[in-house]
Design a protein around this motif. Structure first.
Motif, PDB file in Angstrom:
ATOM      1  N   GLN A   2       0.845  -1.192   0.000  1.00  0.00           N
ATOM      2  CA  GLN A   2       0.000   0.000   0.000  1.00  0.00           C
ATOM      3  C   GLN A   2       0.884   1.247   0.000  1.00  0.00           C
ATOM      4  N   ARG A   3       0.523   2.217  -0.788  1.00  0.00           N
ATOM      5  CA  ARG A   3       1.288   3.454  -0.869  1.00  0.00           C
ATOM      6  C   ARG A   3       1.096   4.278   0.400  1.00  0.00           C
ATOM      7  N   TYR A   4       2.178   4.918   0.833  1.00  0.00           N
ATOM      8  CA  TYR A   4       2.134   5.793   2.003  1.00  0.00           C
ATOM      9  C   TYR A   4       2.367   7.221   1.521  1.00  0.00           C
ATOM     10  N   SER A   5       1.478   8.115   1.893  1.00  0.00           N
ATOM     11  CA  SER A   5       1.682   9.541   1.602  1.00  0.00           C
ATOM     12  C   SER A   5       1.298  10.321   2.846  1.00  0.00           C
ATOM     13  N   SER A   6       2.266  10.977   3.402  1.00  0.00           N
ATOM     14  CA  SER A   6       2.086  11.671   4.671  1.00  0.00           C
ATOM     15  C   SER A   6       0.996  12.728   4.582  1.00  0.00           C
ATOM     16  N   ARG A   7       0.094  12.721   5.530  1.00  0.00           N
ATOM     17  CA  ARG A   7      -0.996  13.702   5.568  1.00  0.00           C
ATOM     18  C   ARG A   7      -0.513  15.083   5.993  1.00  0.00           C
ATOM     19  N   SER A   8       0.687  15.148   6.579  1.00  0.00           N
ATOM     20  CA  SER A   8       1.205  16.445   7.024  1.00  0.00           C
ATOM     21  C   SER A   8       1.597  17.331   5.857  1.00  0.00           C
ATOM     22  N   GLY A   9       1.739  16.735   4.670  1.00  0.00           N
ATOM     23  CA  GLY A   9       2.157  17.501   3.506  1.00  0.00           C
ATOM     24  C   GLY A   9       3.666  17.580   3.366  1.00  0.00           C
ATOM     25  N   LYS A  10       4.385  17.170   4.396  1.00  0.00           N
ATOM     26  CA  LYS A  10       5.843  17.165   4.348  1.00  0.00           C
ATOM     27  C   LYS A  10       6.309  15.859   3.712  1.00  0.00           C
ATOM     28  N   PRO A  11       7.457  15.883   3.037  1.00  0.00           N
ATOM     29  CA  PRO A  11       7.977  14.643   2.450  1.00  0.00           C
ATOM     30  C   PRO A  11       8.232  13.596   3.538  1.00  0.00           C
ATOM     31  N   SER A  12       7.967  12.353   3.211  1.00  0.00           N
ATOM     32  CA  SER A  12       8.174  11.261   4.158  1.00  0.00           C
ATOM     33  C   SER A  12       9.292  10.360   3.653  1.00  0.00           C
ATOM     34  N   GLY A  13       9.972   9.715   4.573  1.00  0.00           N
ATOM     35  CA  GLY A  13      10.981   8.735   4.208  1.00  0.00           C
ATOM     36  C   GLY A  13      10.376   7.393   3.850  1.00  0.00           C
ATOM     37  N   VAL A  14       9.054   7.258   4.000  1.00  0.00           N
ATOM     38  CA  VAL A  14       8.353   6.004   3.722  1.00  0.00           C
ATOM     39  C   VAL A  14       7.596   6.109   2.403  1.00  0.00           C
ATOM     40  N   MET A  15       7.724   5.077   1.568  1.00  0.00           N
ATOM     41  CA  MET A  15       6.986   5.022   0.300  1.00  0.00           C
ATOM     42  C   MET A  15       5.753   4.136   0.377  1.00  0.00           C
ATOM     43  N   GLY A  16       5.880   3.018   1.117  1.00  0.00           N
ATOM     44  CA  GLY A  16       4.768   2.085   1.166  1.00  0.00           C
ATOM     45  C   GLY A  16       4.891   1.136   2.339  1.00  0.00           C
ATOM     46  N   PHE A  17       3.821   0.358   2.553  1.00  0.00           N
ATOM     47  CA  PHE A  17       3.800  -0.576   3.667  1.00  0.00           C
ATOM     48  C   PHE A  17       2.856  -1.722   3.371  1.00  0.00           C
ATOM     49  N   GLU A  18       3.086  -2.811   4.075  1.00  0.00           N
ATOM     50  CA  GLU A  18       2.202  -3.975   4.023  1.00  0.00           C
ATOM     51  C   GLU A  18       2.018  -4.462   5.452  1.00  0.00           C
ATOM     52  N   ILE A  19       0.772  -4.677   5.824  1.00  0.00           N
ATOM     53  CA  ILE A  19       0.454  -5.085   7.193  1.00  0.00           C
ATOM     54  C   ILE A  19       0.004  -6.535   7.215  1.00  0.00           C
TER      55      ILE A  19
END
Length: 73
Positions: A2-19
Motif C-alpha cells: 500500500q502506498r504511504y503519503s504523509s498527511r502532514s504535507g511534508k515529504p516522508s521517508g516512507v513510500m509504502g507498507f504492508e500489514i
C-alpha cells in the motif's frame, strides 16, 4: 504494498507498507524494505507502526526514533 503519503504535507521517508497479523513491512524512499515483527521489534512497536501507517502520519519519524531496522533479503 500500500502506498504511504504523509498527511502532514511534508515529504516522508516512507513510500509504502504492508500489514500482516504480527508484522509490518515498510518500504523507504531509498527503496530498502524492512520487516518489523512482534519478535524483532515488539508487539507494541509493531501495533503503533500499523496505526501510524493506516493514518498516513508519523510513521517515518516513529521508526527513526523507536524501531530497529531489519532489511529484507
Amino acid at each position: 504494498m500500500q502506498r504511504y503519503s504523509s498527511r502532514s504535507g511534508k515529504p516522508s521517508g516512507v513510500m509504502g507498507f504492508e500489514i500482516g497479523n504480527n508484522f509490518i513491512t515498510v518500504q523507504f524512499t531509498n527503496l530498502k524494505t524492512y520487516t518489523y515483527t512482534y519478535r524483532s521489534a515488539g508487539m507494541s512497536t509493531v501495533e503503533t507502526m500499523k496505526t501510524l501507517a493506516l493514518a498516513q502520519q508519523g510513521l517515518s519519524t516513529f521508526i527513526s526514533q523507536h524501531a530497529p531496522k531489519f532489511e529484507n533479503s
